[in-house]
Write a protein that holds these residues in place. Sequence first.
Motif, PDB file in Angstrom:
ATOM      1  N   PHE A  75      46.954  -4.967  28.524  1.00  0.00           N
ATOM      2  CA  PHE A  75      47.605  -6.076  28.641  1.00  0.00           C
ATOM      3  C   PHE A  75      48.130  -6.446  26.813  1.00  0.00           C
ATOM      4  N   SER A  76      49.211  -7.795  26.959  1.00  0.00           N
ATOM      5  CA  SER A  76      49.526  -8.246  26.358  1.00  0.00           C
ATOM      6  C   SER A  76      49.247  -9.609  26.324  1.00  0.00           C
ATOM      7  N   ALA A  77      48.918 -10.187  24.835  1.00  0.00           N
ATOM      8  CA  ALA A  77      49.106 -12.297  25.674  1.00  0.00           C
ATOM      9  C   ALA A  77      49.066 -12.723  23.963  1.00  0.00           C
ATOM     10  N   ALA A  78      50.028 -13.407  23.706  1.00  0.00           N
ATOM     11  CA  ALA A  78      50.411 -14.313  21.844  1.00  0.00           C
ATOM     12  C   ALA A  78      50.040 -15.678  22.144  1.00  0.00           C
ATOM     13  N   ILE A  79      49.434 -16.558  21.874  1.00  0.00           N
ATOM     14  CA  ILE A  79      50.215 -17.857  21.322  1.00  0.00           C
ATOM     15  C   ILE A  79      50.306 -18.116  20.037  1.00  0.00           C
ATOM     16  N   TYR A  80      51.365 -19.239  19.768  1.00  0.00           N
ATOM     17  CA  TYR A  80      51.860 -19.478  18.611  1.00  0.00           C
ATOM     18  C   TYR A  80      52.135 -20.984  18.760  1.00  0.00           C
ATOM     19  N   GLN A  81      51.534 -21.723  17.847  1.00  0.00           N
ATOM     20  CA  GLN A  81      51.496 -22.688  17.050  1.00  0.00           C
ATOM     21  C   GLN A  81      51.564 -23.356  15.704  1.00  0.00           C
ATOM     22  N   TYR A  82      52.776 -23.500  15.515  1.00  0.00           N
ATOM     23  CA  TYR A  82      53.130 -24.219  15.028  1.00  0.00           C
ATOM     24  C   TYR A  82      53.122 -25.433  13.575  1.00  0.00           C
TER      25      TYR A  82
ATOM     26  N   SER B 119      47.124 -24.972  24.221  1.00  0.00           N
ATOM     27  CA  SER B 119      47.808 -23.503  24.578  1.00  0.00           C
ATOM     28  C   SER B 119      46.856 -22.770  25.343  1.00  0.00           C
ATOM     29  N   SER B 120      46.802 -22.624  26.875  1.00  0.00           N
ATOM     30  CA  SER B 120      45.949 -21.409  26.474  1.00  0.00           C
ATOM     31  C   SER B 120      46.482 -20.010  28.046  1.00  0.00           C
ATOM     32  N   ILE B 121      45.721 -19.110  27.989  1.00  0.00           N
ATOM     33  CA  ILE B 121      46.339 -17.543  28.615  1.00  0.00           C
ATOM     34  C   ILE B 121      45.614 -16.857  29.423  1.00  0.00           C
ATOM     35  N   ASP B 122      45.172 -16.937  30.524  1.00  0.00           N
ATOM     36  CA  ASP B 122      43.989 -16.123  31.139  1.00  0.00           C
ATOM     37  C   ASP B 122      45.636 -15.118  32.670  1.00  0.00           C
ATOM     38  N   GLN B 123      45.049 -13.619  31.974  1.00  0.00           N
ATOM     39  CA  GLN B 123      45.059 -12.586  32.749  1.00  0.00           C
ATOM     40  C   GLN B 123      44.819 -11.841  33.338  1.00  0.00           C
ATOM     41  N   ASP B 124      44.262 -11.713  34.731  1.00  0.00           N
ATOM     42  CA  ASP B 124      43.349 -11.240  35.041  1.00  0.00           C
ATOM     43  C   ASP B 124      44.494 -10.037  36.263  1.00  0.00           C
ATOM     44  N   GLY B 125      44.202  -8.906  35.466  1.00  0.00           N
ATOM     45  CA  GLY B 125      45.065  -7.760  36.227  1.00  0.00           C
ATOM     46  C   GLY B 125      45.627  -6.162  35.586  1.00  0.00           C
ATOM     47  N   ASP B 126      47.313  -6.397  35.849  1.00  0.00           N
ATOM     48  CA  ASP B 126      47.430  -4.974  35.175  1.00  0.00           C
ATOM     49  C   ASP B 126      48.939  -5.326  34.613  1.00  0.00           C
ATOM     50  N   ASN B 127      49.110  -4.795  33.337  1.00  0.00           N
ATOM     51  CA  ASN B 127      50.524  -4.858  32.510  1.00  0.00           C
ATOM     52  C   ASN B 127      50.657  -6.003  32.986  1.00  0.00           C
ATOM     53  N   HIS B 128      50.202  -6.976  32.751  1.00  0.00           N
ATOM     54  CA  HIS B 128      51.318  -8.521  31.816  1.00  0.00           C
ATOM     55  C   HIS B 128      51.550  -8.773  30.168  1.00  0.00           C
ATOM     56  N   VAL B 129      52.670  -9.694  30.681  1.00  0.00           N
ATOM     57  CA  VAL B 129      52.204  -9.969  28.779  1.00  0.00           C
ATOM     58  C   VAL B 129      52.871 -11.836  29.092  1.00  0.00           C
ATOM     59  N   ALA B 130      52.316 -12.057  28.382  1.00  0.00           N
ATOM     60  CA  ALA B 130      52.703 -13.432  27.631  1.00  0.00           C
ATOM     61  C   ALA B 130      52.278 -14.198  26.762  1.00  0.00           C
ATOM     62  N   VAL B 131      53.735 -15.103  26.691  1.00  0.00           N
ATOM     63  CA  VAL B 131      53.183 -15.960  25.073  1.00  0.00           C
ATOM     64  C   VAL B 131      53.760 -16.938  25.388  1.00  0.00           C
ATOM     65  N   ASN B 132      52.758 -17.808  24.098  1.00  0.00           N
ATOM     66  CA  ASN B 132      53.508 -19.309  24.478  1.00  0.00           C
ATOM     67  C   ASN B 132      53.901 -19.590  22.542  1.00  0.00           C
ATOM     68  N   GLU B 133      54.705 -20.656  22.492  1.00  0.00           N
ATOM     69  CA  GLU B 133      55.197 -20.771  21.275  1.00  0.00           C
ATOM     70  C   GLU B 133      55.514 -22.353  21.141  1.00  0.00           C
ATOM     71  N   GLN B 134      55.011 -22.584  20.414  1.00  0.00           N
ATOM     72  CA  GLN B 134      54.721 -24.107  20.324  1.00  0.00           C
ATOM     73  C   GLN B 134      54.807 -25.054  18.730  1.00  0.00           C
TER      74      GLN B 134
END
Length: 471
Positions: free
Chosen positions: A355-362, A368-383
Amino acid sequence: MKKMMMSAASVLALAIAGPALAQSVSTVNQSNTGNTANVDQTGSLDGGDSLVTQSGANNLANVTQADDGSGSTPINVSEVDQSGDNNVATVSQDTSTIAIQTESFVNQSGNNNNADVTQVDDWQSSTINQTSDGNSATVVQGDATAALTDDSYGNNSMINQGGTGSQIAEVTQTGLRNDSTVDQIGDVGEAYVVQSGADNFSTVLQTGTDDDADVNQSGDGNSSDIVQDGESVLATVDQSGNGNSSLVDQTSPGGIRPINSSVYVDQSGDGNDSEVFQRANDGYAEVLQWGTNSVSSVLNHGNRSVAYVWQLAGDDNDASIVQRSEDSDALVYQVGNRNTGSIIQREDSPPTENFSAAIYQYGNDGTSSIDQDGDNHVAVNEQTGNFDSSSIVQTGSGSYAGVGQYADNNSSTVTQAGNSQYALVLQFGSGNTSSVDQSGNNNTANVTQLTNGNVSTVLQSGSFNVANVAQ
């Protein structure tokens, strides 16, 4: 000055030599062979008190006590009991200023242990219990320079070391009314505690093998709790602000110990709160909070999980990472006021991996929320704007979702179910809304909103579909 050196079977000494040497009391009992006790109660104007009992063999006890005559009698109390063999206990107490009683208790029932206690100023308390073999305990409380103005009193240290032995504990408290408790009942543990502020509190409990804890608190009113029951795990807590709280828990409630995992917590602002529960092997969790009233919670299960939470400035930030999988990565980085970030990475059966997940809030007030349930996902939130909201939910396998919101009052929702989905949402204007829902396989959605007040909805339920939206 009255100096007594005793190595016989039983000695009782009471010395009264005028006002300058009043109330110096020393009692030594040695009932075995090869023991040595050196007691020096230097210039005890209002009295020192020392009791040494050694029923083991080849033990050494050195006690030096002095005070400036400004308090009650006795002002120094030292008790050393060494019932094991080949132990060494060194106690030095120099009391001054208002002079509330300072106490030191050393009990060594194991063999080949070493205890070293140094206490200055007044109202210090140190207790060392070493019941296994080959342990070392060092306590330093008070500061000679600060003692001149009575600014290093009231510290308390408790060290208990048992288990299979070879433990090391070092406690240094040079401020006011600090409290430290170290319990090591595992094997080859090490604990280092330094507290130089006022009213700080530290507890270390280690029951595993080769566990290490390092605590440094230089502000006021900070609290650190470390509980470790792993194998070769490390916890480092550094708090230099005021009113911060840190909990590090690397234990094995399910019966499987964490192995080679580490946690690093650094809080230099005020009122920060960090909780890290790590059950991973080779896992690493890092929390840095330099703002005010930030809250961070990291909980992981499984092997080789990595979690980073950085909240480096601002107020009322909140970040929560939950990992229950193998080979996971998660990062939350927030600068600004009242941000909220949450990452959840679940475990499937067989275990989820990579898995890989990233949240940036400046900016301010982002969610911001990320919910991953599986294999080999990538998620990025930038605000980077104000009052932005972003949500990414991924199930299935091999999907990518990226959201960037760079103005104010934007909203984005990305939901991916299936395999190999791709979604990229960029919103540069203000007041925009975007929704992407992908439920098939190998779908692509690109959404770019450059102006204000736009609404975009993308729904893909088939396979190999492509949607490009630019407004």
